[in-house]
Design an enzyme around this catalytic site. Structure first.
Site, PDB file in Angstrom:
ATOM      1  N   GLU A   7      -9.733   5.835   3.110  1.00 26.83           N
ATOM      2  CA  GLU A   7     -10.467   4.848   3.459  1.00 26.83           C
ATOM      3  C   GLU A   7      -9.581   3.844   3.862  1.00 26.83           C
ATOM      4  O   GLU A   7      -8.535   3.743   3.298  1.00 26.83           O
ATOM      5  CB  GLU A   7     -11.632   4.480   2.535  1.00 26.83           C
ATOM      6  CG  GLU A   7     -11.158   3.439   1.405  1.00 26.83           C
ATOM      7  CD  GLU A   7     -10.332   4.006   0.451  1.00 26.83           C
ATOM      8  OE1 GLU A   7     -10.064   5.107   0.209  1.00 26.83           O
ATOM      9  OE2 GLU A   7      -9.215   3.200  -0.185  1.00 26.83           O
TER      10      GLU A   7
ATOM     11  N   LYS B 118       0.695  -1.251   0.244  1.00 26.27           N
ATOM     12  CA  LYS B 118      -0.054   0.060   0.035  1.00 26.27           C
ATOM     13  C   LYS B 118       0.851   1.133  -0.037  1.00 26.27           C
ATOM     14  O   LYS B 118       0.420   2.135  -0.428  1.00 26.27           O
ATOM     15  CB  LYS B 118      -1.042   0.103   1.330  1.00 26.27           C
ATOM     16  CG  LYS B 118      -1.934  -1.182   1.099  1.00 26.27           C
ATOM     17  CD  LYS B 118      -3.044  -0.852   0.217  1.00 26.27           C
ATOM     18  CE  LYS B 118      -4.243  -1.966   0.186  1.00 26.27           C
ATOM     19  NZ  LYS B 118      -4.933  -1.837  -0.744  1.00 26.27           N
TER      20      LYS B 118
ATOM     21  N   SER C 184       1.561  -9.678  -0.841  1.00 26.59           N
ATOM     22  CA  SER C 184       1.186  -8.173  -0.637  1.00 26.59           C
ATOM     23  C   SER C 184       1.535  -7.780   0.567  1.00 26.59           C
ATOM     24  O   SER C 184       1.609  -6.214   0.818  1.00 26.59           O
ATOM     25  CB  SER C 184      -0.185  -7.850  -1.181  1.00 26.59           C
ATOM     26  OG  SER C 184      -1.058  -8.669  -0.517  1.00 26.59           O
TER      27      SER C 184
HETATM   28  C1  LIG Z   1      -1.856  -6.727   2.315  1.00 23.75           C
HETATM   29  C2  LIG Z   1      -2.736  -6.409   1.495  1.00 23.75           C
HETATM   30  N1  LIG Z   1      -2.737  -6.841   0.344  1.00 23.75           N
HETATM   31  C3  LIG Z   1      -4.051  -6.749  -0.480  1.00 23.75           C
HETATM   32  C4  LIG Z   1      -5.077  -5.964  -0.001  1.00 23.75           C
HETATM   33  C5  LIG Z   1      -6.177  -5.760  -0.949  1.00 23.75           C
HETATM   34  O1  LIG Z   1      -5.981  -4.612  -1.842  1.00 23.75           O
HETATM   35  P1  LIG Z   1      -5.798  -4.286  -3.363  1.00 23.75           P
HETATM   36  O2  LIG Z   1      -6.690  -5.442  -3.899  1.00 23.75           O
HETATM   37  O3  LIG Z   1      -6.087  -3.212  -3.804  1.00 23.75           O
HETATM   38  O4  LIG Z   1      -4.221  -4.763  -3.696  1.00 23.75           O
HETATM   39  C6  LIG Z   1      -4.834  -5.135   1.116  1.00 23.75           C
HETATM   40  C7  LIG Z   1      -5.772  -4.285   1.363  1.00 23.75           C
HETATM   41  O5  LIG Z   1      -5.994  -3.804   2.670  1.00 23.75           O
HETATM   42  C8  LIG Z   1      -3.749  -5.484   2.057  1.00 23.75           C
HETATM   43  O6  LIG Z   1      -3.458  -4.928   3.214  1.00 23.75           O
END
Ligand SMILES: Cc1ncc(COP(=O)(O)O)c(C=O)c1O
Lengths: 270, 406
Positions: free
Chosen positions: B121, B99, B388
């Site tokens: 948000e 993020k 992620s």
């Molecule tokens: C670690 C992590 N991965 C994925 C997401 C999902 O978001 P996005 O699909 O935009 O990557 C989030 C959202 O809070 C997150 O904290």
């Protein structure tokens, strides 16, 4: 000439201003909405804006959010709202009805199906809060061709170029949002509104209705002085919330709110 | 896939109105239109400005700690018995998730636009933390909107945001999760549009957000491409990323879109199972509609009301998805699949025990699918999972499921 244009022209020729209430269809219950519409007509309103409830009312403050939740909980759908308009039309074919809401319920029904059903039901105009003219290049002409007035918003942040373009896509009237904010906030600055509406009148020949922040006869008169009509929403919806258990008391309360507004607006007529 | 994607096709998207094919666009109330048009104009200018890009790259290197490693998960690969599994370690970024790549970029934009008040948000709280972090660094006022249910299940991140000086607003309306937080952020924005910059946390929202968030996150895929060539001499055969709004997935996919040999898998939250209706998988089980400023696949009922969602992972618990994913689905370039809560929890434990890496529950969805996929592939093939985020924020949820009070 559309029913909306007719009403607004007559008012203009009499030097009078339009009183336009907004209530959420299906609140407190779908069976009560038509009765409330007639009550408001008896109290002297000129056009009715009927809110189509949506699960995610991003442009609304808490009062109308809660009204949408109540209406949805009672099973209100877009088709049911159209049925309410049909029923209203059985005994009233003069007061224009504008549906106001968000795009997704209309998109889910299908634009053509919606336009046909809306005309059939006796709807006169459609105002979709989250549909700016840029995204309405197919929808607005479709509505206009079916005989529905597409009504768009103007805001304090709208540039002159956009005011001209938006007015070009609109018919019936344009709706000037009196301040940056959501419905139900109390941020209206009457002098600012007066200056902006005077400026909008220089850029378009369409009547200008002003909404957001009009709560009583005093603000209605002040805004009516500079516009072609006032739109009154949250204060009515709040009254519905507080009297939902007793419909007769609710009708009296709505009448008590609208009567002084009507008088104040008519006292402006020269 | 029906037709081959070319660089020209990609650079033409989104079009001038923010459309990716039938999706995207700008569906907001009039009050916000001028701000969005200014943002679009300024962003398109700054995108080509070497000074802006250099500042962004420098911050990603020195503050975030990029490039993040591409790590060969040898034991996981052996346990799975199929394709080689590699992890793109976004969990090692400052603040613990991808993020922050985006919040660095948007805060920089806010500074260039002279906005001193920031709103955001958040679902899992990772975007809220990443926003609060950059605001602390730049001395900006920060307000984070978070659904009341998420405030409870991600209490650690709520406290982190507060420590970072942000004000956290618990949102009680609607389903009290991410979509309602976004509604409330929009309401704040419409009210304070003159002095406020809205840092959206994913590739959703009105144009130009899906475009600029994708651009800021595309560093993930660019690095992966380069690292993969360096380490293995070839491109991966498959990329796997979880999809909430879709920002980590698009960031990984985008630099590979014209590489036809690379299969793309976006993993949605299957919750209790797609068949139960209790999930958050609009691409797998929804249909196109309009919400939060764009047209995209949504979870909605037959009347166009947005449906409630469920996922064990707060960051995936959203009924919509970025419009570019909707387009990639419809043209057949990317595959969208789902895994259930239970599968994701199992993958969380597996990665923790086998590799000593605790993934965020969001990322655990990608791990769960990748492990299944790897087993069907050859040993000389290569999968990259976009890891992620890290799982520290989810320890409470896991402990609760284990019946342990911390
Ligand atoms: C670690 C992590 N991965 C994925 C997401 C999902 O978001 P996005 O699909 O935009 O990557 C989030 C959202 O809070 C997150 O904290």
């Amino acid at each position: 000439m559309s029913r909306i244009e007719g009403v607004l022209q007559t008012l203009r020729s009499q030097g009078r201003k339009a009183l336009i209430p907004f209530i959420t269809a299906g609140d407190p219950h779908p069976d009560e909405t038509v009765g409330l519409m007639h009550t408001m007509v008896d109290a002297g309103v000129d056009i009715i804006e009927l809110g189509v409830p949506f699960s995610d009312p991003m442009a609304d403050g808490p009062v109308i959010q809660l009204a949408s939740e109540r209406a949805l909980k009672q099973g209100t759908t877009l088709r049911r709202v159209l049925a309410m308009v049909s029923e209203f039309r059985q005994s009233n074919d003069t007061t224009p009805v504008v549906l106001m809401g968000y795009l997704n319920p209309i998109e889910a029904m299908g634009y053509e199906a919606f336009a046909d059903a809306a005309i059939e039901a006796g709807v006169d105009g459609v105002l979709t809060v989250d549909l700016p003219p840029e995204e309405a290049d197919k929808v607005a002409p479709l509505f206009a061709q079916r005989g529905l007035d597409p009504i768009f918003l103007l805001a304090p942040t709208t540039t002159d170029e956009r005011i001209r373009a938006i007015s070009g896509h609109s018919s019936g009237y344009v709706y000037y949002v009196s301040f940056n904010g959501v419905t139900g906030a109390a941020r209206i600055n009457v002098e600012e509104v007066a200056a902006r509406v005077a400026h909008i009148h220089e850029l378009t020949a369409l009547p200008v209705g002003v909404g957001f922040g009009i709560r009583d006869a005093e603000t209605a008169a002040a805004v009516g002085q500079v516009s072609d009509g006032v739109i009154v929403g949250s204060v009515l919806v709040d009254t519905i919330a507080r009297n939902q258990a007793d419909i007769e008391a609710l009708k009296l309360a709505l009448t008590d709110l609208l009567n002084p507004m009507r008088e104040a607006l008519d006292s402006l007529a020269s | 896939m029906s037709e081959k994607l070319t660089e020209e096709m990609l650079t033409a998207l989104p079009d001038s109105r923010g459309h990716f094919g039938a999706f995207g666009g700008r569906f907001v109330s009039e009050t916000l239109m001028d701000s969005l048009m200014t943002l679009e104009r300024e962003y398109l200018r700054l995108k080509k400005d070497p000074e802006f890009q250099a500042t962004f790259d420098q911050d990603l290197a020195d503050y975030v700690g990029r490039p993040s490693p591409l790590y060969f998960a040898e034991r996981l690969t052996r346990e799975t018995g199929g394709a080689q599994i590699w992890l793109k370690r976004e969990d090692l970024n400052h603040t613990g998730a991808h993020k922050v790549n985006n919040t660095i970029g948007q805060a920089l934009l806010a500074s260039f636009l002279g906005k001193k008040r920031i709103i955001a948000e958040t679902g899992a709280g990772q975007h809220g933390v990443a926003t609060a972090t950059v605001c602390a660094r730049l001395g900006l006022e920060c307000h984070v909107f978070m659904g009341a249910e998420d405030v409870q299940r991600q209490s650690l991140n709520v406290y982190r945001m507060k420590l970072l000086g942000a004000e956290v607003h618990s949102v009680e309306s609607g389903s009290r999760t991410l979509k309602d937080a976004m509604n409330e952020a929009m309401r704040d924005w419409v009210t304070n549009v003159d002095d406020t910059f809205y840092i959206i946390g994913t590739v959703a929202g009105p144009h130009p957000y899906p475009l600029l968030v994708r651009d800021f996150q595309a560093v993930i895929g660019r690095e992966t491409r380069r690292q993969s060539l360096e380490k293995t001499g070839k491109l991966p055969d498959a990329l796997v990323a979880c999809v909430g709004g879709g920002s980590n997935a698009i960031g990984m996919f985008y630099p590979f879109l014209t590489d036809e040999s690379v299969q793309l898998y976006g993993v949605e939250a299957g919750g209790h199972g797609i068949g139960t209706g209790e999930h958050a998988a609009p691409l797998c089980a929804g249909r196109p509609g309009v919400l939060h400023g764009n047209r995209t696949y949504l979870m909605e009922d037959e009347h166009g009301q947005i449906a409630g969602t469920h996922s064990v992972s707060a960051g995936l618990d959203y009924p919509g998805v970025g419009p570019e994913h909707s387009w990639l689905k419809d043209i057949g370039r990317a595959n969208y699949v789902s895994v259930t809560d239970d599968e994701a929890l199992e993958a969380f434990r597996m990665l923790t025990l086998v590799e000593g890496i605790m993934p965020a529950l969001e990322s655990a969805h990608a791990v769960a699918y990748a492990v299944k996929l790897a087993a069907t592939m050859d040993k000389d093939q290569m999968i990259v999972i976009n890891l992620s985020g890290r799982g520290d924020k989810d320890i409470h949820t896991i402990a609760q499921l284990d019946g342990i009070e911390l």
